[in-house]
Scaffold this motif. Structure first.
Motif, PDB file in Angstrom:
ATOM      1  N   GLY A   1       0.721  -1.271   0.003  1.00 13.72           N
ATOM      2  CA  GLY A   1       0.124   0.107   0.011  1.00 13.72           C
ATOM      3  C   GLY A   1       0.797   1.244   0.046  1.00 13.72           C
ATOM      4  N   GLU A   2       0.543   2.274  -0.636  1.00  8.09           N
ATOM      5  CA  GLU A   2       1.178   3.594  -0.678  1.00  8.09           C
ATOM      6  C   GLU A   2       0.860   4.562   0.363  1.00  8.09           C
ATOM      7  OE1 GLU A   2       0.944   5.453  -4.326  1.00  8.09           O
ATOM      8  OE2 GLU A   2       1.071   3.559  -5.712  1.00  8.09           O
ATOM      9  N   ALA A   3      -0.155   4.144   1.110  1.00  7.71           N
ATOM     10  CA  ALA A   3      -0.487   5.191   2.280  1.00  7.71           C
ATOM     11  C   ALA A   3      -1.095   4.238   3.398  1.00  7.71           C
ATOM     12  CB  ALA A   3      -1.569   6.179   1.670  1.00  7.71           C
ATOM     13  N   ALA A   4      -0.732   4.884   4.448  1.00  8.41           N
ATOM     14  CA  ALA A   4      -1.138   4.029   5.794  1.00  8.41           C
ATOM     15  C   ALA A   4      -2.513   3.896   5.719  1.00  8.41           C
ATOM     16  CB  ALA A   4      -0.836   4.973   7.100  1.00  8.41           C
TER      17      ALA A   4
ATOM     18  N   SER B   1      -9.653  13.411  -7.946  1.00 11.17           N
ATOM     19  CA  SER B   1      -9.734  14.074  -6.707  1.00 11.17           C
ATOM     20  C   SER B   1     -10.693  13.060  -5.847  1.00 11.17           C
ATOM     21  CB  SER B   1     -10.082  15.433  -6.877  1.00 11.17           C
ATOM     22  OG  SER B   1     -11.488  15.659  -7.142  1.00 11.17           O
ATOM     23  N   VAL B   2     -10.629  13.040  -4.526  1.00 12.01           N
ATOM     24  CA  VAL B   2     -11.469  12.430  -3.567  1.00 12.01           C
ATOM     25  C   VAL B   2     -12.950  13.092  -3.917  1.00 12.01           C
ATOM     26  CG1 VAL B   2     -12.036  11.877  -1.376  1.00 12.01           C
ATOM     27  CG2 VAL B   2      -9.683  11.734  -2.030  1.00 12.01           C
ATOM     28  N   ALA B   3     -12.973  14.332  -4.006  1.00  6.42           N
ATOM     29  CA  ALA B   3     -14.145  15.122  -4.148  1.00  6.42           C
ATOM     30  C   ALA B   3     -14.848  14.598  -5.281  1.00  6.42           C
ATOM     31  CB  ALA B   3     -13.923  16.718  -4.130  1.00  6.42           C
ATOM     32  N   HIS B   4     -14.186  14.346  -6.443  1.00  4.53           N
ATOM     33  CA  HIS B   4     -14.879  13.918  -7.637  1.00  4.53           C
ATOM     34  C   HIS B   4     -15.364  12.549  -7.583  1.00  4.53           C
ATOM     35  CE1 HIS B   4     -15.445  13.309 -11.959  1.00  4.53           C
ATOM     36  NE2 HIS B   4     -14.830  12.175 -11.761  1.00  4.53           N
ATOM     37  N   VAL B   5     -14.627  11.589  -6.670  1.00  8.65           N
ATOM     38  CA  VAL B   5     -15.327  10.400  -6.612  1.00  8.65           C
ATOM     39  C   VAL B   5     -16.336  10.276  -5.795  1.00  8.65           C
ATOM     40  CG1 VAL B   5     -14.668   8.046  -5.269  1.00  8.65           C
ATOM     41  CG2 VAL B   5     -12.986   9.276  -6.731  1.00  8.65           C
ATOM     42  N   ALA B   6     -16.193  11.418  -4.629  1.00  9.01           N
ATOM     43  CA  ALA B   6     -17.387  11.465  -3.455  1.00  9.01           C
ATOM     44  C   ALA B   6     -18.697  11.793  -4.485  1.00  9.01           C
ATOM     45  CB  ALA B   6     -17.167  12.604  -2.678  1.00  9.01           C
ATOM     46  N   ALA B   7     -18.620  12.785  -5.358  1.00 11.21           N
ATOM     47  CA  ALA B   7     -19.533  13.264  -6.085  1.00 11.21           C
ATOM     48  C   ALA B   7     -20.389  12.200  -6.769  1.00 11.21           C
ATOM     49  CB  ALA B   7     -19.202  14.712  -7.166  1.00 11.21           C
TER      50      ALA B   7
ATOM     51  N   LEU C   1     -13.299   3.797  -2.602  1.00  7.70           N
ATOM     52  CA  LEU C   1     -12.360   4.551  -3.213  1.00  7.70           C
ATOM     53  C   LEU C   1     -11.982   5.900  -2.419  1.00  7.70           C
ATOM     54  CD1 LEU C   1     -12.926   4.348  -7.161  1.00  7.70           C
ATOM     55  CD2 LEU C   1     -11.255   3.268  -5.800  1.00  7.70           C
ATOM     56  N   ARG C   2     -13.425   6.207  -2.052  1.00  6.13           N
ATOM     57  CA  ARG C   2     -13.160   7.399  -1.015  1.00  6.13           C
ATOM     58  C   ARG C   2     -12.351   7.509   0.271  1.00  6.13           C
ATOM     59  NH1 ARG C   2     -16.592   9.885   2.808  1.00  6.13           N
ATOM     60  NH2 ARG C   2     -16.396  12.308   2.746  1.00  6.13           N
ATOM     61  N   ARG C   3     -12.576   6.100   0.717  1.00  5.71           N
ATOM     62  CA  ARG C   3     -11.663   5.678   1.887  1.00  5.71           C
ATOM     63  C   ARG C   3     -10.323   5.168   1.689  1.00  5.71           C
ATOM     64  NH1 ARG C   3     -16.130   2.552   2.760  1.00  5.71           N
ATOM     65  NH2 ARG C   3     -14.995   0.460   2.514  1.00  5.71           N
ATOM     66  N   HIS C   4      -9.997   5.141   0.425  1.00  3.97           N
ATOM     67  CA  HIS C   4      -8.594   4.536   0.175  1.00  3.97           C
ATOM     68  C   HIS C   4      -8.167   5.485  -1.140  1.00  3.97           C
ATOM     69  CE1 HIS C   4      -8.785   1.141   2.951  1.00  3.97           C
ATOM     70  NE2 HIS C   4      -9.981   0.900   2.211  1.00  3.97           N
ATOM     71  N   PRO C   5      -7.844   6.838  -0.925  1.00  6.87           N
ATOM     72  CA  PRO C   5      -7.560   7.481  -2.149  1.00  6.87           C
ATOM     73  C   PRO C   5      -6.099   7.174  -2.742  1.00  6.87           C
ATOM     74  CG  PRO C   5      -7.352   8.869   0.074  1.00  6.87           C
ATOM     75  CD  PRO C   5      -8.019   7.763   0.312  1.00  6.87           C
TER      76      PRO C   5
ATOM     77  N   THR D   1      -7.528  -3.757  -4.968  1.00  6.75           N
ATOM     78  CA  THR D   1      -7.108  -4.476  -3.727  1.00  6.75           C
ATOM     79  C   THR D   1      -8.154  -5.385  -3.793  1.00  6.75           C
ATOM     80  OG1 THR D   1      -8.653  -3.348  -2.415  1.00  6.75           O
ATOM     81  CG2 THR D   1      -6.583  -2.319  -2.334  1.00  6.75           C
ATOM     82  N   LEU D   2      -7.875  -6.591  -2.675  1.00  4.12           N
ATOM     83  CA  LEU D   2      -8.841  -7.648  -2.347  1.00  4.12           C
ATOM     84  C   LEU D   2     -10.450  -7.105  -2.341  1.00  4.12           C
ATOM     85  CD1 LEU D   2      -9.287 -10.527  -1.932  1.00  4.12           C
ATOM     86  CD2 LEU D   2      -8.581 -10.419   0.233  1.00  4.12           C
ATOM     87  N   GLY D   3     -10.398  -6.006  -1.348  1.00  4.71           N
ATOM     88  CA  GLY D   3     -11.745  -5.721  -1.110  1.00  4.71           C
ATOM     89  C   GLY D   3     -12.358  -5.071  -2.226  1.00  4.71           C
ATOM     90  N   LEU D   4     -11.779  -4.485  -3.289  1.00  9.90           N
ATOM     91  CA  LEU D   4     -12.414  -3.863  -4.323  1.00  9.90           C
ATOM     92  C   LEU D   4     -12.607  -4.908  -5.322  1.00  9.90           C
ATOM     93  CD1 LEU D   4     -12.655  -0.674  -5.117  1.00  9.90           C
ATOM     94  CD2 LEU D   4     -10.730  -0.755  -6.622  1.00  9.90           C
TER      95      LEU D   4
END
Length: 220
Positions: free
Chosen positions: A5-8, A161-167, A149-153, A87-90
């Motif tokens: 993973g690239e982020a915590a 952007s996360v905002a685009h995904v949230a929309a 995706l919003r939880r795993h940017p 990811t496995l979840g996705l």
């Protein structure tokens, strides 16, 4: 090919190539299976035209579902353009989405049979409600996909952007609500109105297949 993973908090990731290839294969099989419901009608000599006309509901149901699966594929193509890895979840959410796709031939066959010449009004109401419920259930994994995706940017592609995904979550929510409304119209008011509602929703998802745009997606 796997990577950490690239982020915590981001689960182990992998390339989306296999997910894309498998998904496209499922879509191709499903859209081909729809044509199996089209059969040469039983007819007496000289009455082929009458038999073909009586099978018109099957042709309409086929076109409706061919268009529906095609629109889902376009939306799925857009969806995968948002991500650079999975990811496995996705992958599980994607399998959930594909489950909804492979189910489509069944309510299609039921709808065609109900609107055939030997169907009655009650059967048509049941068929429209079944189709609408299947379509509404299809919206749930899309909502889960965008929420994941919003939880795993870190999974998002360059410039997304996360905002685009949230929309984008507004689309499956709208689909779920209005498919259910179409089913209610078909059950309580008129099966034909229910089918019209379903067609309108398919058109909505076709017109928004590139996603809901609230300005251009900005780089994170």
């Amino acid at each position: 090919m796997s990577a950490s993973g690239e982020a915590a908090g981001t689960p182990p990731v992998s390339d989306i190539g296999r997910l894309t290839g498998f998904s496209d294969g499922v879509f191709a099989i499903v859209i081909t299976l729809l044509v199996i419901e089209l059969r040469v009608p039983a007819h007496r000599p000289g009455e082929l035209l009458t038999g073909l006309v009586e099978e018109a509901p099957a042709y309409v149901a086929f076109l409706l579902s061919f268009g529906y699966v095609g629109v889902i594929w376009l939306n799925h193509h857009m969806l995968l353009r948002l991500v650079r890895s999975t990811t496995l979840g996705l992958n599980w959410i994607n399998l959930w989405l594909l489950l909804g796709v492979v189910v489509i031939p069944f309510p299609t066959a039921v709808l065609a049979a109900a609107f055939a010449h030997d169907g009655n009004d009650h059967d048509r109401r049941v068929a429209v409600l079944l189709y609408a419920l299947a379509a509404a259930a299809m919206s749930a994994p899309w909502l889960a996909f965008f929420s994941y995706l919003r939880r795993h940017p870190a999974l998002l592609g360059e410039g997304i952007s996360v905002a685009h995904v949230a929309a984008q979550r507004a689309r499956p929510v709208t689909g779920m609500a209005l498919y259910l409304l179409s089913g209610a119209l078909g059950w309580f008011v008129s099966p034909v109105l229910g089918v019209i509602g379903i067609v309108v929703m398919i058109a909505y998802h076709a017109l928004t297949s590139e996603g809901v745009r609230r300005g251009r997606p900005r780089r994170r």
